[in-house]
Design a protein around this motif. Structure first.
Motif, mmCIF file in Angstrom:
data_model
loop_
_atom_site.group_PDB
_atom_site.id
_atom_site.type_symbol
_atom_site.label_atom_id
_atom_site.label_comp_id
_atom_site.label_asym_id
_atom_site.label_seq_id
_atom_site.Cartn_x
_atom_site.Cartn_y
_atom_site.Cartn_z
ATOM 1 N N LEU A 385 14.228 63.470 -75.661
ATOM 2 C CA LEU A 385 14.754 62.155 -75.275
ATOM 3 C C LEU A 385 13.693 61.346 -74.525
ATOM 4 C CD1 LEU A 385 18.359 63.175 -74.111
ATOM 5 C CD2 LEU A 385 17.700 62.081 -76.260
ATOM 6 N N VAL A 386 13.034 61.999 -73.548
ATOM 7 C CA VAL A 386 12.012 61.283 -72.778
ATOM 8 C C VAL A 386 10.840 60.894 -73.674
ATOM 9 C CG1 VAL A 386 10.348 61.508 -70.894
ATOM 10 C CG2 VAL A 386 12.680 62.363 -70.604
ATOM 11 N N GLY A 387 10.432 61.820 -74.556
ATOM 12 C CA GLY A 387 9.328 61.512 -75.455
ATOM 13 C C GLY A 387 9.657 60.367 -76.398
ATOM 14 N N THR A 388 10.898 60.326 -76.862
ATOM 15 C CA THR A 388 11.303 59.222 -77.751
ATOM 16 C C THR A 388 11.196 57.891 -77.027
ATOM 17 O OG1 THR A 388 12.800 60.705 -78.947
ATOM 18 C CG2 THR A 388 13.193 58.335 -79.168
ATOM 19 N N GLU A 571 13.141 53.591 -67.641
ATOM 20 C CA GLU A 571 12.690 54.394 -66.513
ATOM 21 C C GLU A 571 13.876 54.967 -65.741
ATOM 22 O OE1 GLU A 571 10.195 51.904 -64.209
ATOM 23 O OE2 GLU A 571 8.543 51.862 -65.662
ATOM 24 N N THR A 572 14.887 54.141 -65.533
ATOM 25 C CA THR A 572 16.098 54.623 -64.854
ATOM 26 C C THR A 572 16.791 55.699 -65.680
ATOM 27 O OG1 THR A 572 16.398 52.435 -63.855
ATOM 28 C CG2 THR A 572 18.291 53.929 -63.855
ATOM 29 N N LEU A 573 16.876 55.484 -67.003
ATOM 30 C CA LEU A 573 17.525 56.441 -67.890
ATOM 31 C C LEU A 573 16.746 57.765 -67.913
ATOM 32 C CD1 LEU A 573 19.781 56.952 -69.929
ATOM 33 C CD2 LEU A 573 18.331 55.936 -71.698
ATOM 34 N N GLU A 574 15.435 57.682 -67.863
ATOM 35 C CA GLU A 574 14.626 58.904 -67.838
ATOM 36 C C GLU A 574 14.905 59.720 -66.586
ATOM 37 O OE1 GLU A 574 9.881 60.155 -67.631
ATOM 38 O OE2 GLU A 574 10.475 58.253 -68.533
ATOM 39 N N GLY A 575 15.015 59.059 -65.440
ATOM 40 C CA GLY A 575 15.340 59.762 -64.205
ATOM 41 C C GLY A 575 16.705 60.422 -64.267
ATOM 42 N N GLU A 576 17.694 59.735 -64.857
ATOM 43 C CA GLU A 576 19.034 60.314 -64.975
ATOM 44 C C GLU A 576 19.028 61.538 -65.890
ATOM 45 O OE1 GLU A 576 21.643 57.277 -66.324
ATOM 46 O OE2 GLU A 576 21.469 56.043 -64.517
ATOM 47 N N ILE A 577 18.275 61.457 -67.001
ATOM 48 C CA ILE A 577 18.220 62.591 -67.933
ATOM 49 C C ILE A 577 17.595 63.809 -67.260
ATOM 50 C CG2 ILE A 577 17.124 63.406 -70.055
ATOM 51 C CD1 ILE A 577 17.483 60.607 -71.194
ATOM 52 N N LYS A 578 16.525 63.582 -66.504
ATOM 53 C CA LYS A 578 15.868 64.706 -65.832
ATOM 54 C C LYS A 578 16.717 65.291 -64.717
ATOM 55 C CE LYS A 578 11.092 63.257 -66.724
ATOM 56 N NZ LYS A 578 9.809 62.843 -66.127
ATOM 57 N N ALA A 579 17.628 64.496 -64.169
ATOM 58 C CA ALA A 579 18.429 64.963 -63.028
ATOM 59 C C ALA A 579 19.674 65.735 -63.444
ATOM 60 C CB ALA A 579 18.836 63.765 -62.169
ATOM 61 N N VAL A 580 19.968 65.816 -64.733
ATOM 62 C CA VAL A 580 21.182 66.514 -65.182
ATOM 63 C C VAL A 580 21.024 68.017 -64.931
ATOM 64 C CG1 VAL A 580 22.578 67.117 -67.183
ATOM 65 C CG2 VAL A 580 21.748 64.786 -66.902
ATOM 66 N N THR A 581 22.017 68.636 -64.314
ATOM 67 C CA THR A 581 22.023 70.081 -64.049
ATOM 68 C C THR A 581 23.385 70.645 -64.413
ATOM 69 O OG1 THR A 581 22.685 69.722 -61.745
ATOM 70 C CG2 THR A 581 20.324 69.940 -62.200
ATOM 71 N N GLN A 617 22.774 58.504 -77.108
ATOM 72 C CA GLN A 617 23.249 57.221 -77.642
ATOM 73 C C GLN A 617 22.605 56.054 -76.911
ATOM 74 O OE1 GLN A 617 27.511 57.298 -77.460
ATOM 75 N NE2 GLN A 617 27.721 59.005 -78.910
ATOM 76 N N ARG A 618 22.453 56.168 -75.604
ATOM 77 C CA ARG A 618 21.827 55.081 -74.840
ATOM 78 C C ARG A 618 20.354 54.919 -75.216
ATOM 79 N NH1 ARG A 618 23.241 56.142 -68.641
ATOM 80 N NH2 ARG A 618 21.832 54.329 -68.431
ATOM 81 N N VAL A 619 19.657 56.044 -75.447
ATOM 82 C CA VAL A 619 18.255 55.968 -75.864
ATOM 83 C C VAL A 619 18.138 55.260 -77.212
ATOM 84 C CG1 VAL A 619 16.283 57.349 -76.613
ATOM 85 C CG2 VAL A 619 17.517 57.989 -74.535
ATOM 86 N N GLN A 620 18.991 55.625 -78.143
ATOM 87 C CA GLN A 620 18.939 54.981 -79.456
ATOM 88 C C GLN A 620 19.270 53.492 -79.347
ATOM 89 O OE1 GLN A 620 17.779 56.470 -82.125
ATOM 90 N NE2 GLN A 620 17.528 58.369 -80.927
#
Length: 887
Positions: A385-388, A571-581, A617-620
């Motif tokens: 996702l981040v790479g895309t 950038e905000t979306l990338e931070g949220e994706i990385k923060a998922v646990t 879906q948000r990334v797309q």
């Protein structure tokens, strides 16, 4: 009568559990409170093993409790550590409990890198100690009887459990003491003794004779089965232990059958079947007589014999004088029933009453492995996702740089630095400028060389150990019965090949980084200069102030603002994706408890879809928005370019601004890859093809060091196992007979037995041996020669009348004797001297033979005339005496 059989304990060599288990904990779990707790648990486990196996154990329940607690802890820890030959390798060495070995060879022992082997041997010791504790009980009171029955049933269950699991636990041939045949026999013996204890309890409680007879008859059956098991197994009688046990089992079988007949006779008497009573007592008396005559040194039946004989005498007397009932044959008697009150204890951990799991908080290995794979899947999802998003952002920046946006809108004056270019220059200076990125690139070869050396050294250790193993396997052939190193190292070699492939791709990525850096090096250097020098380096152009208030400029600025907002959203979306646990351990533990296995792929993919489906879906959506905005920007830029005045100076200025913007984007991308995104490369090899990262090398170094530790541990364990096996082979070779085999002469060999089986010869008429061949005749001689030779004749050469030599006999010869001329192979002495000469004495009219002298040796005097004494000797008695010439 109460003679009970106990089993000796196995002996184990000392094993250090602390070092390998602690190493696994420190490499698997991060430093902190959890790791410290597990290290302390490993210390307790090592201490527990020393207490259970490192000292002699008393025949007491407390010692049995220690053994059972250690066994329970092994069962609990087995799924939580990867015990295997190619992972966490611990070699356990145990000696055979029954084979005491020889003076030079030592006892038989087996070393295996298997926790199942350790569990089996510990359970064997628990069963053996239980049998010893039971045999020490006082059977004159109820407490002793109950305890003995309890421990015998526990021992029977433990031996039976080993019989069912030993082959699958070891995956190779075990020693004889824990083989299925041996432990199966021991389980039957323990069960028979438990049944006998119940018989004794029923007898002491004065239960009904019918019940006691059934209990005794069942005990007799158990003992009979155990005796047959011992007798029919080829390997068991060779043990001295079973040679001692066999007569006890036979005696116990007869004794319990005699007790059953005795109590059944009492029941027959109660039913007024006096003939049956006498028949059963007679049978019991015969059984006891057999025990007294054959097994008296093992079991005493004096009291039982007297009891049966008294009852038999009384029953015969009453029947002869009163009842006159017919005494039936034993074969016609009704069979005595059986009652089984014993059952082998089921071995279901925990067996100890005081057991607490030292590693209660540690999840099983299956869950750990599933968690590791889940973490990789999660990292791949996040990286994808981040790479895309980053690829889309780079594409957007590249399109804008090719259009010289937003610099073209900011450079309407044509003689000042556009604001966007100035901001990009300040950003590069803040990141360290040219020196920072050059230093990072300079460190790459050194890190690559270090990683390559670690990998090569690890693989070399495996190669050397495998070569040694193959050489020893070739030398010892079938005796070298351990897992081949080539098969054992397949997973490690596959992992090493994967790491080598990653390093190869890293080398290619190095060149990509250098090429890209070299392409933009000049522009990056320009951006690092002060603002006045940067402004001077950018060509000037004619002003286009007429476009400042045009509508197309406002439209382009609006579209660029939307693109900037989209980038910030990413950038905000990338931070949220990385923060998922999400903690998947509970899910995996539940699946393991319910199904006994974990379907990691299904559970992980389902959970990841729930966690990251909405983010995907948000990334797309951002990508579709970017495509629409870039299309609008390109259209507006075409209109803007058509209104803008074009000349050579303007084109040069615009080209420089494009290169500066592109250089900034490349610098940021290379720097970020070198500084931040390295960890993802350890999980996803596709990113290695893009750029080689500095932290990728650092993280890969850590992975390679772990790989090296795994190789070192398994090679050390294999070396220890190799030394133990070599020692065992040397001992086994020392036990083998070293004398060469000789061919036995035909007349000394016994004839082959007939095909139907060996038939012993009668003792009174031993079989006659074949006679040896006839002795050769003595050499011929001339009687007159003895009287013609003077006594003091000087020594001369051998006479010409010396008989020709005889051929050596064909029969078997004894020890070799020195040969003399004329008779090879014989100790030739003069016939007149040799007292053992064949047919020399007591033969009438036979003169003495002349001594045939050898060259250089003085002759012997001739015999005196008949009837005259030899000169110089006293007169001999008149009876005939053997003549001995003077030496």
């Amino acid at each position: 009568m109460a003679t009970f059989i106990s089993v000796p304990l196995k002996k184990s060599s000392e094993v250090d559990l602390m070092k390998p288990l602690s190493k696994f904990v420190t490499t698997t779990y991060p430093a902190g409170e959890e790791q410290g707790e597990y290290i302390r648990a490993v210390e307790e486990l090592n201490k527990l093993r020393r207490n259970a196996l490192g000292r002699p154990l008393d025949k007491h329940e407390s010692c049995l409790e220690i053994l059972l607690r250690y066994y329970d802890q092994l069962c609990a820890v087995e799924p939580k550590f990867p015990f295997s030959e190619n992972q966490l390798c611990l070699t356990f060495t145990w000696k055979d409990a029954f084979d005491k070995g020889s003076l030079f060879g030592g006892s038989v022992k087996l070393a295996l890198a298997s926790l199942g082997y350790e569990k089996t041997c510990v359970l064997f010791n628990a069963a053996a100690l239980a049998s010893q504790i039971a045999s020490e009980q006082n059977l004159d009171n109820d407490e002793g009887l109950k305890a003995a029955a309890k421990y015998y049933q526990l021992a029977s269950g433990a031996f039976g459990h080993i019989k069912d699991t030993v082959l699958s636990a070891l995956n190779r041939e075990p020693t004889m003491d824990i083989s299925p045949e041996t432990v199966g026999t021991l389980s039957l013996i323990m069960l028979a003794q438990a049944q006998e204890v119940f018989f004794l309890k029923a007898t002491s409680d004065k239960m009904k004779d019918a019940v006691i007879a059934k209990l005794a008859n069942q005990a007799a059956d158990f003992y009979g089965d155990a005796f047959k098991q011992c007798q029919y197994k080829d390997n068991l009688p060779k043990y001295f232990y079973f040679q001692e046990v066999l007569p006890v089992l036979a005696a116990k079988h007869c004794i319990m059958q005699a007790n059953a007949e005795l109590h059944q006779s009492i029941l027959a008497k109660q039913k007024k079947r006096f003939g049956e009573e006498i028949a059963r007592l007679q049978h019991a008396a015969e059984l006891v007589k057999t025990v007294a005559s054959r097994y008296d040194e093992y079991v005493s039946v004096k009291d039982l014999s007297e009891k049966i004989n008294r009852a038999l005498t009384a029953a015969k007397k009453d029947n002869d004088f009163i009842y006159h009932d017919r005494v039936p044959e034993v074969k016609d008697l009704e069979h005595i029933g059986k009652a089984t009150l014993v059952k082998a204890t089921a071995i279901t951990p925990p067996l100890s009453q005081k057991f607490t799991d030292l590693f209660e908080k540690m999840v099983p290995t299956a869950v750990q492995q599933s968690m590791s794979i889940y973490s990789q899947r999660k990292a791949e999802t996040v990286n994808r996702l981040v790479g895309t998003m980053r690829e889309a952002t780079n594409l957007c920046n590249g399109v804008l740089a090719s259009l010289n946006l937003p610099a073209a809108l900011e450079d309407l004056s044509g003689d000042s630095i556009p604001q966007s270019i100035a901001e990009k220059a300040r950003a590069i200076v803040q990141l360290g400028g040219l020196q920072s990125i050059e230093q990072l690139i300079k460190d790459l070869p050194e890190l690559l060389t270090r990683n390559r050396e670690i990998l090569d050294e690890s693989l070399k250790m495996l190669d050397n150990e495998e070569t040694t193993d193959n050489e020893l396997r070739t030398k010892f052939n079938q005796r070298w019965n351990r897992t081949p190193s080539g098969d054992l190292y397949k997973p490690l070699r596959a992992e090493g090949a994967n790491l080598s492939n990653i390093l190869d791709k890293a080398v290619q990525a190095d060149q990509v980084v250098r090429d890209r850096y070299n392409t933009h090096c000049d522009m990056i250097t320009l951006l690092c200069k002060p603002e006045n020098e940067l402004n001077a380096a950018i060509p000037s152009a004619n002003p286009t102030k007429t476009l400042q208030g045009s509508e197309i400029v406002n439209v382009l600025r609006s579209q660029l603002v939307q693109l900037d907002e989209m980038k910030k959203e990413r950038e905000t979306l990338e931070g949220e994706i990385k923060a998922v646990t999400f903690d998947m351990s509970t899910t995996f533990l539940t699946a393991l408890a319910q199904d006994g296995a974990i379907n990691e792929e299904q559970l992980s993919l389902s959970q990841l879809d729930q966690l990251y489906g909405a983010y995907n879906q948000r990334v797309q959506a951002t990508i579709r928005t970017q495509e629409e905005l870039l299309g609008q920007v390109q259209t507006s830029h075409q209109e803007f370019s058509s209104l803008k005045q074009s000349n050579t100076e303007a084109n040069q200025r615009e080209e420089v601004l494009k290169k500066l913007a592109s250089a900034h984007d490349s610098y940021v991308e290379i720097s970020n890859n070198l500084r931040e995104g390295t960890k993802v490369l350890t999980h996803n090899a596709y990113l290695v093809g893009n750029f080689l990262l500095l932290f990728f090398y650092n993280d890969l170094t850590e992975i390679l060091l772990k790989f090296q530790n795994k190789c070192s541990d398994i090679v050390f364990a294999r070396k220890t196992e190799r030394d133990e096996l070599l020692k065992d082979l040397q001992q086994s070779i020392a036990r083998e007979p070293s004398a060469p085999s000789f061919n036995i002469p035909a007349y000394q060999s016994n004839p082959a037995p007939p095909a139907g089986g060996p038939t012993p010869a009668p003792r009174t008429q031993p079989q006659a041996k074949p006679m040896p061949p006839a002795r050769p005749p003595p050499p011929s001689f001339t009687p007159q020669a003895a009287s013609t030779i003077p006594t003091n004749a000087p020594a001369t050469g051998p006479p010409s009348s010396n008989p020709p030599p005889l051929a050596p006999p064909s029969q078997a010869q004894g020890p070799p004797y020195p040969s003399y001329q004329g008779y090879p192979g014989y100790f030739q002495m003069p016939m007149g001297y040799n007292p053992y000469a064949y047919g020399q004495y007591n033969m009438p009219n036979m003169p003495y033979m002349q001594y045939q002298q050898t060259p250089g040796q003085g002759g012997y005097p001739a015999p005196p005339p008949a009837g005259q004494p030899y000169p110089g000797y006293p007169q001999q008695p008149p009876q005939q005496q053997p003549y001995y010439p003077q030496q």
